[in-house]
Write a protein that holds these residues in place. Structure first.
Motif, PDB file in Angstrom:
ATOM      1  N   UNK A   1     -19.966 -13.445  -6.189  1.00  0.00           N
ATOM      2  CA  UNK A   1     -21.039 -13.293  -6.675  1.00  0.00           C
ATOM      3  C   UNK A   1     -21.262 -11.815  -6.666  1.00  0.00           C
ATOM      4  N   UNK A   2     -20.885 -11.155  -5.458  1.00  0.00           N
ATOM      5  CA  UNK A   2     -21.249  -9.764  -5.570  1.00  0.00           C
ATOM      6  C   UNK A   2     -20.381  -9.058  -6.407  1.00  0.00           C
ATOM      7  N   UNK A   3     -18.844  -9.032  -6.208  1.00  0.00           N
ATOM      8  CA  UNK A   3     -18.089  -8.386  -7.167  1.00  0.00           C
ATOM      9  C   UNK A   3     -18.155  -8.607  -8.553  1.00  0.00           C
ATOM     10  N   UNK A   4     -18.815 -10.023  -8.824  1.00  0.00           N
ATOM     11  CA  UNK A   4     -18.467 -10.443 -10.266  1.00  0.00           C
ATOM     12  C   UNK A   4     -19.587  -9.542 -11.243  1.00  0.00           C
ATOM     13  N   UNK A   5     -20.435  -8.669 -10.683  1.00  0.00           N
ATOM     14  CA  UNK A   5     -21.308  -7.608 -11.296  1.00  0.00           C
ATOM     15  C   UNK A   5     -20.926  -6.418 -10.793  1.00  0.00           C
ATOM     16  N   UNK A   6     -20.747  -6.193  -9.642  1.00  0.00           N
ATOM     17  CA  UNK A   6     -20.643  -4.754  -9.105  1.00  0.00           C
ATOM     18  C   UNK A   6     -19.305  -4.318  -9.050  1.00  0.00           C
ATOM     19  N   UNK A   7     -18.298  -5.035  -9.099  1.00  0.00           N
ATOM     20  CA  UNK A   7     -16.892  -4.796  -9.176  1.00  0.00           C
ATOM     21  C   UNK A   7     -16.067  -4.344  -7.957  1.00  0.00           C
ATOM     22  N   UNK A   8     -15.029  -4.204  -7.882  1.00  0.00           N
ATOM     23  CA  UNK A   8     -14.232  -3.610  -6.781  1.00  0.00           C
ATOM     24  C   UNK A   8     -13.487  -2.316  -7.280  1.00  0.00           C
ATOM     25  N   UNK A   9     -12.739  -1.801  -6.483  1.00  0.00           N
ATOM     26  CA  UNK A   9     -12.545  -0.473  -6.406  1.00  0.00           C
ATOM     27  C   UNK A   9     -11.064  -0.128  -6.057  1.00  0.00           C
ATOM     28  N   UNK A  10     -11.072   0.924  -5.237  1.00  0.00           N
ATOM     29  CA  UNK A  10      -9.657   1.732  -4.687  1.00  0.00           C
ATOM     30  C   UNK A  10      -8.729   0.470  -4.141  1.00  0.00           C
TER      31      UNK A  10
ATOM     32  N   UNK B   1      -8.260   0.965 -14.958  1.00  0.00           N
ATOM     33  CA  UNK B   1      -9.256   2.033 -15.036  1.00  0.00           C
ATOM     34  C   UNK B   1     -10.451   1.507 -14.591  1.00  0.00           C
ATOM     35  N   UNK B   2     -11.042   0.356 -15.107  1.00  0.00           N
ATOM     36  CA  UNK B   2     -12.217  -0.227 -14.415  1.00  0.00           C
ATOM     37  C   UNK B   2     -12.769  -0.145 -12.905  1.00  0.00           C
ATOM     38  N   UNK B   3     -11.319  -0.288 -12.229  1.00  0.00           N
ATOM     39  CA  UNK B   3     -11.510  -0.057 -10.934  1.00  0.00           C
ATOM     40  C   UNK B   3     -11.320   1.218 -10.162  1.00  0.00           C
TER      41      UNK B   3
END
Length: 404
Positions: A269-278, A378-380
Motif C-alpha cells: 500500500x505504501x509503494x503503490x503510491x510513493x514508489x520504490x527507487x535505487x 526511469x520511474x525508479x
C-alpha cells in the motif's frame, strides 16, 4: 521538508486479511461473476488446499478453469498462451493465487481479455485505457505486495530487463491475505520475500518529495513520499523487522507469519503510491544477468543504496531507526540513521541473505552494463531521494562488490 497535508492511497475495493480468510474466495468471486479463471503455479495447484478452494467456488455457483503453469519472472509468451487458451471460456473474474508472478499473470490476462494486444503498448505508466476484468488476488508469500499494487512485471524477450505496466486499473478488485497460506513457504523464499517487502517500505518512506500538484496523482503512478504512504511504510517496517527472523527460522509460527504478511501488505500500500527507487532500479539488470530471484538482489543491494542516500535521507532513516528500537529520541539524526542501516544489514544477514553481489555471480566486468541499464528504470531512478546517474550507481555497485 515533506508537506504533511498531501497524500495518495490506491487500494483494492476490498482488502480482507487474516488467518483462514481464503474461505472468502468463493463468495467474493460469486459477487463478481459466474465464471472464474484461476492463475496459479504447479506447486500450489497440486496441493489439497487448491481442491478446497475449487470446492468452495463450485458451492457458490462459480464455474472455474484452473491454469497452473505460471512461470517465475512471467515470460511474455506464457501470458499470451494463457489468454489464447481461455479466451473462449470468457471469465468474468480472474483469481491469482500464489507469489507475485501468479497475481501479475491474473492482472495481465485480465488486461488482454478486455483490451487489444500487443501488451507492449501498455508498458510504462497510465497507458491502460480503461477498466479490466476484476481480479481477486490471494498471495501465498509475503513480499511482492502485488495483491494491492497498480503494477505488474513481466519478462519480454525483446528487452534486456523485466518491464512493468503501471496503472491504477491493474489494482485487484479484491485482495484476500491469509497468512496460513504462507506456513509452508520455504525458509529461503521467506527471507528474500521479506527483504523485498522491507525494501518496498523503506524506499517508499524515503522516496523523493514532490510539490503537491493537484494533477500529480492522475498523471504519475509513483508520486513520492507522502503522508498516507508514510503511515503504511513505517508500520510495515516495524512489523517486518520484529518478525522476519522468527518467520524464517520457525516457519510454523502463525503469529510471526501473520505479522510479516501484514507488513508486506502495508508495504504494498505504501509503494503503490510513493514508489520504490535505487535498489529496485539496480536489481532489474542484475536479475536479468544472473537469473536470480528479485528479492535476493534487493536484499543484497538495500543496505548499500541506503548508505548512498544517507546524506539526503538521514531524517527519514533516523525515524526508522527510532521506530525499530535501534536508536533513541536523543540521538542525532545521522547516528540514528546509521544505526537503522546497520540494523537492516544485520537482519538480512541473519536470515541468510548474502552481503556481496559476488555471491550471485556479479563481477567487475558487469559494473559498466549494470550502471547504464539501471537508468532505463526511469520511474525508479527519478524517485530516489539522491540523484542517480551511471557514475553514482557504479559507486553503489563497487561497495556491494567489496563486501565480505
Amino acid at each position: 521538508m515533506m508537506r504533511l497535508d498531501y497524500g495518495v492511497t490506491r487500494a483494492p475495493a476490498r482488502l480482507i486479511f487474516g488467518p483462514g480468510q481464503r474461505r472468502a474466495i468463493g463468495t467474493a468471486a460469486a459477487s463478481l461473476g459466474k465464471r472464474a479463471l484461476i492463475c496459479t503455479d504447479a506447486r500450489f495447484g497440486a496441493l489439497p488446499i487448491m481442491q478446497e478452494i475449487l470446492k468452495d467456488l463450485a458451492e457458490q455457483g462459480v464455474q472455474t478453469q484452473l491454469y497452473s503453469e505460471t512461470e517465475a519472472e512471467l515470460p511474455l509468451e506464457s501470458i499470451l498462451a494463457c489468454v489464447d487458451r481461455y479466451r473462449d471460456f470468457a471469465p468474468d473474474v480472474l483469481i491469482g493465487i500464489g507469489g507475485g508472478s501468479c497475481v501479475d499473470l491474473a492482472k495481465l490476462v485480465s488486461l488482454l481479455l478486455v483490451h487489444s494486444a500487443p501488451l507492449s503498448q501498455y508498458y510504462g505508466e497510465f497507458k491502460v485505457p480503461g477498466p479490466i476484468l476484476p481480479v481477486i488476488a490471494v498471495p501465498t508469500t509475503s513480499g511482492t505486495g502485488a495483491e494491492v499494487t497498480p503494477v505488474a512485471v513481466l519478462g519480454d524477450p525483446a528487452l534486456t530487463m523485466k518491464v512493468g505496466i503501471s496503472s491504477p486499473e491493474l489494482i485487484p478488485h479484491t485482495a484476500i491475505c491469509d497468512p496460513e497460506l504462507t506456513l509452508t513457504c520455504p525458509k529461503g523464499l521467506t527471507a528474500i520475500s521479506g527483504a523485498d517487502a522491507m525494501a518496498h517500505a523503506i524506499e517508499a518512506f524515503a522516496a523523493t518529495t514532490r510539490q503537491a500538484d493537484p494533477a500529480m496523482a492522475m498523471t504519475r503512478v509513483f508520486v513520492g513520499k507522502n503522508v498516507l504512504s508514510d503511515h503504511y511504510a513505517l508500520t510495515a517496517i516495524k512489523l517486518i523487522y520484529s518478525n522476519l527472523r522468527r518467520a524464517t527460522s520457525e516457519g510454523g509460527d502463525l503469529d510471526a507469519r501473520t505479522a510479516v504478511m501484514l507488513g508486506s501488505t502495508y508495504a504494498g500500500l505504501a509503494f503503490g503510491s510513493a514508489g520504490t527507487s535505487a535498489a529496485h532500479a539496480i536489481q532489474y539488470p542484475i536479475g536479468a544477468m544472473t537469473s536470480t530471484a528479485h528479492g535476493l538482489g534487493i536484499g543484497i543491494l538495500l543496505p548499500y543504496t541506503m548508505a548512498f542516500n544517507l546524506p539526503v535521507a538521514a531524517a527519514d532513516y533516523a525515524e526508522i531507526g527510532r521506530a525499530i528500537g535501534v536508536a533513541s529520541a536523543g540521538d542525532a539524526d545521522e547516528d540514528a540513521a546509521k544505526a537503522a542501516i546497520e540494523a537492516i544489514r544485520a537482519l538480512f544477514a541473519e536470515v541468510g541473505i548474502p552481503v556481496s553481489l559476488r555471491a550471485i555471480g556479479i563481477d567487475d566486468a558487469h559494473i559498466e552494463d549494470i550502471s547504464t541499464l539501471s537508468m532505463n528504470a526511469k520511474r525508479l531512478v527519478e524517485n530516489n531521494p539522491r540523484p542517480l546517474d551511471p557514475s553514482t550507481i557504479k559507486g553503489i555497485l563497487a561497495a556491494a562488490m567489496q563486501a565480505e
